[in-house]
Design a protein around this motif. Structure first.
Motif, PDB file in Angstrom:
ATOM      1  N   SER A 214       0.830  -1.214   0.003  1.00 19.42           N
ATOM      2  CA  SER A 214       0.127  -0.064  -0.005  1.00 19.42           C
ATOM      3  C   SER A 214       0.835   1.181   0.121  1.00 19.42           C
ATOM      4  CB  SER A 214      -0.811   0.085   1.174  1.00 19.42           C
ATOM      5  OG  SER A 214      -1.702   1.195   1.474  1.00 19.42           O
ATOM      6  N   MET A 215       1.915   1.213   0.713  1.00 19.34           N
ATOM      7  CA  MET A 215       2.705   2.597   0.978  1.00 19.34           C
ATOM      8  C   MET A 215       3.442   2.821  -0.501  1.00 19.34           C
ATOM      9  SD  MET A 215       2.099   3.855   3.743  1.00 19.34           S
ATOM     10  CE  MET A 215       3.267   5.055   3.956  1.00 19.34           C
ATOM     11  N   ASN A 216       3.791   1.858  -1.160  1.00 15.53           N
ATOM     12  CA  ASN A 216       4.528   2.033  -2.348  1.00 15.53           C
ATOM     13  C   ASN A 216       3.662   2.736  -3.469  1.00 15.53           C
ATOM     14  OD1 ASN A 216       6.904   0.516  -1.587  1.00 15.53           O
ATOM     15  ND2 ASN A 216       6.275  -1.202  -2.734  1.00 15.53           N
ATOM     16  N   HIS A 217       2.485   2.255  -3.198  1.00 13.07           N
ATOM     17  CA  HIS A 217       1.461   3.169  -4.341  1.00 13.07           C
ATOM     18  C   HIS A 217       1.032   4.519  -3.736  1.00 13.07           C
ATOM     19  CE1 HIS A 217       0.048  -0.174  -6.870  1.00 13.07           C
ATOM     20  NE2 HIS A 217       0.341  -1.045  -5.920  1.00 13.07           N
ATOM     21  N   LEU A 218       1.114   4.777  -2.493  1.00 13.87           N
ATOM     22  CA  LEU A 218       0.794   6.039  -1.909  1.00 13.87           C
ATOM     23  C   LEU A 218       1.869   6.807  -2.169  1.00 13.87           C
ATOM     24  CD1 LEU A 218      -0.697   7.994   0.081  1.00 13.87           C
ATOM     25  CD2 LEU A 218       0.651   6.850   1.971  1.00 13.87           C
ATOM     26  N   TRP A 219       2.987   6.415  -2.143  1.00 12.68           N
ATOM     27  CA  TRP A 219       4.345   7.237  -2.289  1.00 12.68           C
ATOM     28  C   TRP A 219       4.200   7.869  -3.920  1.00 12.68           C
ATOM     29  CZ3 TRP A 219       6.587  10.889   0.230  1.00 12.68           C
ATOM     30  CH2 TRP A 219       6.509  10.824   1.503  1.00 12.68           C
TER      31      TRP A 219
ATOM     32  N   PHE B 288      -3.452   6.458  -5.510  1.00 16.55           N
ATOM     33  CA  PHE B 288      -4.193   6.705  -4.109  1.00 16.55           C
ATOM     34  C   PHE B 288      -5.461   5.585  -3.812  1.00 16.55           C
ATOM     35  CE2 PHE B 288      -2.985  11.496  -4.406  1.00 16.55           C
ATOM     36  CZ  PHE B 288      -1.964  10.974  -3.724  1.00 16.55           C
ATOM     37  N   GLU B 289      -6.120   5.304  -4.794  1.00 17.41           N
ATOM     38  CA  GLU B 289      -7.349   4.393  -4.623  1.00 17.41           C
ATOM     39  C   GLU B 289      -6.705   3.104  -4.502  1.00 17.41           C
ATOM     40  OE1 GLU B 289     -10.708   6.577  -7.386  1.00 17.41           O
ATOM     41  OE2 GLU B 289      -9.422   5.346  -8.317  1.00 17.41           O
ATOM     42  N   ARG B 290      -5.903   2.498  -5.185  1.00 14.67           N
ATOM     43  CA  ARG B 290      -5.456   1.156  -5.094  1.00 14.67           C
ATOM     44  C   ARG B 290      -4.545   1.084  -3.629  1.00 14.67           C
ATOM     45  NH1 ARG B 290      -5.335  -3.970  -5.677  1.00 14.67           N
ATOM     46  NH2 ARG B 290      -3.630  -5.102  -6.091  1.00 14.67           N
ATOM     47  N   ALA B 291      -3.901   2.306  -3.027  1.00 16.37           N
ATOM     48  CA  ALA B 291      -3.322   2.228  -1.805  1.00 16.37           C
ATOM     49  C   ALA B 291      -4.381   1.972  -0.929  1.00 16.37           C
ATOM     50  CB  ALA B 291      -2.737   3.249  -1.576  1.00 16.37           C
ATOM     51  N   THR B 292      -5.475   2.402  -0.960  1.00 24.48           N
ATOM     52  CA  THR B 292      -6.486   2.285   0.084  1.00 24.48           C
ATOM     53  C   THR B 292      -7.293   0.793  -0.166  1.00 24.48           C
ATOM     54  OG1 THR B 292      -8.334   3.149  -1.126  1.00 24.48           O
ATOM     55  CG2 THR B 292      -7.414   4.507   0.099  1.00 24.48           C
ATOM     56  N   GLU B 293      -7.007   0.217  -1.366  1.00 24.83           N
ATOM     57  CA  GLU B 293      -7.598  -0.979  -1.613  1.00 24.83           C
ATOM     58  C   GLU B 293      -6.993  -1.986  -0.841  1.00 24.83           C
ATOM     59  OE1 GLU B 293      -7.833  -1.122  -5.876  1.00 24.83           O
ATOM     60  OE2 GLU B 293      -9.543   0.299  -6.015  1.00 24.83           O
TER      61      GLU B 293
ATOM     62  N   PRO C 209      -7.012  -0.885   3.801  1.00 29.14           N
ATOM     63  CA  PRO C 209      -8.363  -0.238   3.840  1.00 29.14           C
ATOM     64  C   PRO C 209      -8.184   0.656   5.018  1.00 29.14           C
ATOM     65  CG  PRO C 209      -9.097  -2.256   3.031  1.00 29.14           C
ATOM     66  CD  PRO C 209      -7.429  -2.414   3.450  1.00 29.14           C
ATOM     67  N   ARG C 210      -7.160   0.136   5.856  1.00 28.58           N
ATOM     68  CA  ARG C 210      -7.185   1.183   7.243  1.00 28.58           C
ATOM     69  C   ARG C 210      -5.867   1.926   7.216  1.00 28.58           C
ATOM     70  NH1 ARG C 210     -10.891  -0.013  11.168  1.00 28.58           N
ATOM     71  NH2 ARG C 210      -9.398   0.746  12.606  1.00 28.58           N
ATOM     72  N   ASN C 211      -5.152   2.091   5.974  1.00 33.01           N
ATOM     73  CA  ASN C 211      -4.056   2.962   6.001  1.00 33.01           C
ATOM     74  C   ASN C 211      -4.522   4.642   6.155  1.00 33.01           C
ATOM     75  OD1 ASN C 211      -1.979   4.599   5.059  1.00 33.01           O
ATOM     76  ND2 ASN C 211      -1.367   3.043   3.534  1.00 33.01           N
ATOM     77  N   PRO C 212      -4.337   5.365   7.183  1.00 38.65           N
ATOM     78  CA  PRO C 212      -4.788   6.669   7.308  1.00 38.65           C
ATOM     79  C   PRO C 212      -4.374   7.411   6.519  1.00 38.65           C
ATOM     80  CG  PRO C 212      -3.507   5.812   9.153  1.00 38.65           C
ATOM     81  CD  PRO C 212      -3.617   4.696   8.379  1.00 38.65           C
ATOM     82  N   GLU C 213      -3.039   7.119   6.115  1.00 35.85           N
ATOM     83  CA  GLU C 213      -2.421   8.307   5.176  1.00 35.85           C
ATOM     84  C   GLU C 213      -2.858   8.113   3.803  1.00 35.85           C
ATOM     85  OE1 GLU C 213      -0.842  10.127   6.947  1.00 35.85           O
ATOM     86  OE2 GLU C 213      -0.319   8.791   8.552  1.00 35.85           O
ATOM     87  N   ALA C 214      -3.378   6.866   3.453  1.00 37.16           N
ATOM     88  CA  ALA C 214      -3.814   6.608   2.064  1.00 37.16           C
ATOM     89  C   ALA C 214      -5.112   7.158   2.030  1.00 37.16           C
ATOM     90  CB  ALA C 214      -3.731   5.165   1.736  1.00 37.16           C
TER      91      ALA C 214
END
Length: 337
Positions: free
Chosen positions: A105-110, A138-143, A146-151
């Motif tokens: 998730s963090m890779n997609h967020l960054w 961003f959408e992929r990071a939350t997928e 789902p509980r990643n508050p930064e994403a």
């Protein structure tokens, strides 16, 4: 007239500046397995947190080939380049991290953040595609988490500020705020404040910012967000009071040093109390720095403040300090006294 994504890069910076230690915690968690066994990656991350961009890049360059080509190394390199505002290069490194580890998730967020900053500097034609790509990341990071508050926060801010043509919409942002209620209530209130601002409802925005302060475990950050809101509305006395409250909260919270950096930013942008802004930056530089507020950026701001006060020698010293940490940081290179 064509319309760019409004302040898209800015929303990324606002999200980062309000994160407190959450981003750092998640980023380190994402890297923890590799760092537990690879001291080179751990050392590079430590250099990044200390604002030693050149050292971090050198450490990554010196890694054995297997480690240098890992998703963790590419993510770290992306984040170093992000702090140096080298958006094209950051996007390339983040894309490599995603390619190598698509389930992180963090890779997609960054990658989304780097694309957002690049979109903010691009022409309309390029910005349109970049913004859509950022939204998808961003959408992929939350997928993936789902509980990643930064994403969730970054996706929500994208939805609240981006036009519908690239997938924005305050209705979508409101849905994300409801999800954040169960993950990070303070960020939920901040997102509702952002939605209210988009709707030109200052009263609701102020109320939500204050609710965010109440809900936060590290309220110094939320006080500075409220101060920034007052600055944009030219409510100077309220702005200065909020900064003072944020400083007081930061003094009680050893995790909130970055809030001092944020408070200085508010004062500098408002052109108010430069002496106090300088004091806040000095205190931040003397504390534990993080990538959220790179030390070399603080030195550049200090250089500008000292130059305004007629302290040319001091300004040059600050520029030298910034370039010693990040020789490729263009705002430092461009300083003229």
């Amino acid at each position: 007239m064509t319309k760019r994504v409004p302040g898209f890069g800015g929303l990324v910076r606002r999200a980062v500046s309000a994160m407190g230690t959450g981003l750092l915690t998640l980023a380190l968690a994402a890297l923890a397995p590799a760092q537990a066994s690879h001291s080179g990656l751990a050392e590079a991350n430590s250099a990044l947190q200390a604002g030693q961009a050149d050292k971090a890049l050198a450490l990554l360059q010196a890694l054995p080939s297997g480690e240098a080509g890992s998703a963790q190394a590419h993510n770290l390199r992306c984040r170093v380049l992000f702090t140096m505002e080298q958006w094209d290069a950051a996007v390339r490194e983040c894309q490599q991290a995603v390619t190598l580890d698509d389930q992180n998730s963090m890779n997609h967020l960054w990658l989304g953040r780097a694309l957002g900053e690049l979109a903010d500097k691009a022409s309309f034609v390029s910005a349109y595609g970049l913004a859509k790509r950022a939204r998808a990341e961003f959408e992929r990071a939350t997928e993936l988490d789902p509980r990643n508050p930064e994403a969730l926060a970054d996706l929500g801010e994208f939805y609240s500020s981006a036009p519908g043509v690239v997938g924005g919409g305050t209705d979508k942002a409101a849905t994300i705020a409801s999800r954040l209620d169960h993950v990070d209530p303070a960020r939920a209130h901040e997102l509702r404040a952002a939605i209210a601002q988009e709707n030109h409802d200052s009263g609701t925005a102020e109320r939500e910012f204050r609710l965010a302060i109440t809900a936060s475990a590290h309220p110094a950050f939320q006080w500075m967000r409220l101060a920034s809101f007052y600055r944009k509305n030219k409510q100077w006395s309220q702005m200065e009071s909020a900064v003072q409250s944020g400083v007081a909260a930061a003094q009680r919270d050893h995790h909130a040093g970055v809030a001092l950096f944020n408070g200085a930013s508010v004062l500098i942008k408002a052109n108010r109390d430069p002496e106090f802004a300088q004091k806040l930056l000095q205190t931040y530089l003397a504390s534990n720095n993080t990538e959220e507020a790179p030390a070399f950026v603080a030195h550049v701001w200090m250089a500008r403040l000292k130059a305004r006060q007629g302290d040319t020698a001091g300004a040059r010293e600050e520029r030298t300090a910034a370039l010693a940490l990040a020789n490729g940081y263009k705002p430092a290179q461009d300083l003229k006294f």
